[in-house]
Design a protein around this motif. Structure first.
Motif, PDB file in Angstrom:
ATOM      1  N   LYS A 287       1.046  -1.100   0.074  1.00  0.00           N
ATOM      2  CA  LYS A 287      -0.013  -0.250  -0.104  1.00  0.00           C
ATOM      3  C   LYS A 287       0.905   1.049  -0.141  1.00  0.00           C
ATOM      4  CE  LYS A 287      -2.073  -1.824   4.036  1.00  0.00           C
ATOM      5  NZ  LYS A 287      -3.318  -2.203   5.119  1.00  0.00           N
ATOM      6  N   SER A 288       0.304   2.115  -0.826  1.00  0.00           N
ATOM      7  CA  SER A 288       1.034   3.890  -0.237  1.00  0.00           C
ATOM      8  C   SER A 288       0.618   4.200   0.927  1.00  0.00           C
ATOM      9  CB  SER A 288       0.708   4.926  -1.341  1.00  0.00           C
ATOM     10  OG  SER A 288      -0.933   4.821  -1.761  1.00  0.00           O
TER      11      SER A 288
ATOM     12  N   ASN B  18      -0.567   0.487  -4.214  1.00  0.00           N
ATOM     13  CA  ASN B  18       0.642   0.724  -5.302  1.00  0.00           C
ATOM     14  C   ASN B  18       0.617  -0.186  -6.307  1.00  0.00           C
ATOM     15  OD1 ASN B  18       2.406   1.701  -3.372  1.00  0.00           O
ATOM     16  ND2 ASN B  18       3.040  -0.529  -2.726  1.00  0.00           N
ATOM     17  N   ASN B  19      -0.650  -0.488  -6.953  1.00  0.00           N
ATOM     18  CA  ASN B  19      -0.803  -0.952  -8.164  1.00  0.00           C
ATOM     19  C   ASN B  19      -2.371  -1.222  -8.721  1.00  0.00           C
ATOM     20  OD1 ASN B  19      -0.166  -3.400  -6.447  1.00  0.00           O
ATOM     21  ND2 ASN B  19      -1.237  -4.493  -8.500  1.00  0.00           N
TER      22      ASN B  19
ATOM     23  N   GLN C 109      -5.459   2.024  -9.234  1.00  0.00           N
ATOM     24  CA  GLN C 109      -4.358   2.585  -7.798  1.00  0.00           C
ATOM     25  C   GLN C 109      -4.452   4.453  -8.065  1.00  0.00           C
ATOM     26  OE1 GLN C 109      -1.253   3.627  -9.560  1.00  0.00           O
ATOM     27  NE2 GLN C 109      -0.503   4.070  -7.523  1.00  0.00           N
TER      28      GLN C 109
ATOM     29  N   LYS D 179      -2.780   7.658  -5.745  1.00  0.00           N
ATOM     30  CA  LYS D 179      -3.148   9.023  -4.205  1.00  0.00           C
ATOM     31  C   LYS D 179      -4.056   9.553  -3.396  1.00  0.00           C
ATOM     32  CE  LYS D 179       1.593   8.346  -4.864  1.00  0.00           C
ATOM     33  NZ  LYS D 179       1.937   6.268  -4.925  1.00  0.00           N
TER      34      LYS D 179
ATOM     35  N   SER E 159       7.454  -3.934   0.188  1.00  0.00           N
ATOM     36  CA  SER E 159       8.655  -3.005  -0.379  1.00  0.00           C
ATOM     37  C   SER E 159       9.885  -3.485   0.630  1.00  0.00           C
ATOM     38  CB  SER E 159       8.443  -1.766   0.529  1.00  0.00           C
ATOM     39  OG  SER E 159       8.043  -1.612   1.578  1.00  0.00           O
TER      40      SER E 159
ATOM     41  N   LYS F 256      10.123  -4.043  -5.904  1.00  0.00           N
ATOM     42  CA  LYS F 256      10.215  -2.844  -7.201  1.00  0.00           C
ATOM     43  C   LYS F 256      10.201  -3.092  -8.437  1.00  0.00           C
ATOM     44  CE  LYS F 256      13.095   1.339  -8.148  1.00  0.00           C
ATOM     45  NZ  LYS F 256      14.762   1.009  -9.127  1.00  0.00           N
TER      46      LYS F 256
ATOM     47  N   LEU G 285       6.461  -4.151  -8.972  1.00  0.00           N
ATOM     48  CA  LEU G 285       5.671  -3.431  -9.159  1.00  0.00           C
ATOM     49  C   LEU G 285       5.850  -2.717 -10.859  1.00  0.00           C
ATOM     50  CD1 LEU G 285       5.584  -1.096  -5.787  1.00  0.00           C
ATOM     51  CD2 LEU G 285       3.957  -2.282  -7.407  1.00  0.00           C
TER      52      LEU G 285
END
Ligand code: PMV
Length: 335
Positions: free
Chosen positions: A22-23, A31-32, A162, A164, A206, A212, A215
């Motif tokens: 998650k962001s 995140n995606n 996804q 923000k 992460s 990375k 993603l």
């Protein structure tokens, strides 16, 4: 006056491309993007009612093959957080009675939390007559913390976007259930509850050096999967969804600490899927945060695949589903 009750059935869903990491924890922002299909035969049925006469809040659940129980501790806390969120929007402090049951094993990688939080949120919103759109309902469902629950609201093949920003991370149907006759044959090799929840997995994602890279592959993969659904190209869909499941588990196995959701029987099922594919039966595997394997196939092969896998000594049970609708109101109440 009769107390108003609302009952909702919400399906489980299986992700072809998966939410992992998650962001924003508090808002459950992924995140995606992820893409899934709703399952018509594995679901949670929930009845809720807000009324003064209840005096205090209560939540009673009957999980598959378990005795009825009153929810407490962490599980109750998660439910009540969602109740309070919705009570605040509806500007009410009425006590609530919630009764829920599901028809498949809990906490074993069959998206039980997705179907239960989708059913819960939809039922709470409807019982309080909140006039919100389906898009807003998916956002509210996402906030309950089981992000994948947001994909159990719309029908059929569903994409969760996804973002923000909370209002624009919502789920939407790509195609309805009738668009493509696909099935999910869920091969249960263990119905024991997993040691690590998906919440742990999202948190640690992460820390893997491979996260990375995962993603980076996802925008393209989501496009390929989205197009494969639109064009009903089963080979492309199948190849992508297998690679996607492996990519998630590589990230989880290499996180700090490492999380293994698979068991030896999980890998034995993978091998068997490859074997039947070599014999000309189109079938592909995927797994969520658990050891059980979802075999995705075209509906015409579903019975044959079930028969094949139910003969294997390490298989406990099998659940079959076709593509189904999202959450919907039903007349049968649980109290
Ligand atoms: O929605 P959660 O927090 O239960 O996480 C779901 C994670 C996976 O099932 C592994 C992937 C997905 O997108 O369903």
């Amino acid at each position: 006056m009769k107390t108003k009750k609302t009952s909702i059935i919400a399906p489980s869903n299986i992700a072809f491309t998966k939410y992992w990491g998650k962001s924003n924890d508090e808002l459950t922002l992924p995140n995606n993007d992820s893409i899934s299909m709703c399952l018509d035969n594995v679901y949670t049925h929930t009845t809720v009612s807000f009324a003064k006469k209840y005096q205090s809040d209560s939540v009673e659940v009957t999980f598959y093959n378990q005795e009825k129980k009153v929810l407490h501790g962490k599980q109750l806390h998660r439910v009540m957080q969602q109740v309070d969120r919705i009570r605040k929007i509806a500007k009410t402090n009425l006590p609530v009675k919630i009764v829920s049951k599901n028809n498949f094993p809990q906490g074993t990688g069959i998206a039980s939390s997705a179907s239960s939080f989708a059913a819960l949120t939809h039922a709470l919103v409807s019982n309080l007559d909140l006039q919100i759109s389906q898009k807003e309902l998916t956002v509210l469902t996402r906030l309950a913390g089981s992000g994948s629950a947001t994909r159990s609201i719309p029908d059929g093949f569903v994409r969760w976007y996804q973002s923000k920003d909370s209002d624009t991370s919502y789920a939407k149907s790509i195609e309805n259930p009738k668009h493509w006759q696909l099935s999910d044959v869920v091969v249960v090799v263990s119905s024991e509850e997993k040691k690590y929840s998906s919440l742990d997995g999202h948190q640690l994602a992460s820390t893997s050096p491979f996260y990375k890279a995962r993603l980076e592959t996802l925008p393209k993969r989501n496009q390929v999967v989205h197009d494969a659904i639109k064009n009903k190209n089963f080979t492309i869909l199948g190849e992508e969804l297998e690679k996607e499941a492996l990519s998630l588990h590589v990230a989880s196995m290499t996180s700090e600490p490492s999380i293994w959701y698979w068991s030896p029987a999980t890998i034995a099922v993978f091998d068997e899927v490859k074997k039947i594919r070599e014999q000309g039966i189109q079938a592909y595997f995927t797994t969520d945060a658990g050891p059980n394997v979802h075999i995705i196939c075209e509906q015409e092969n579903r019975t044959l695949i079930n028969k094949h896998f139910s003969q294997l000594s390490y298989v406990e049970t099998i659940f079959e589903s076709n593509v189904g609708n999202g959450s919907r109101e039903v007349e049968e109440h649980l109290f």
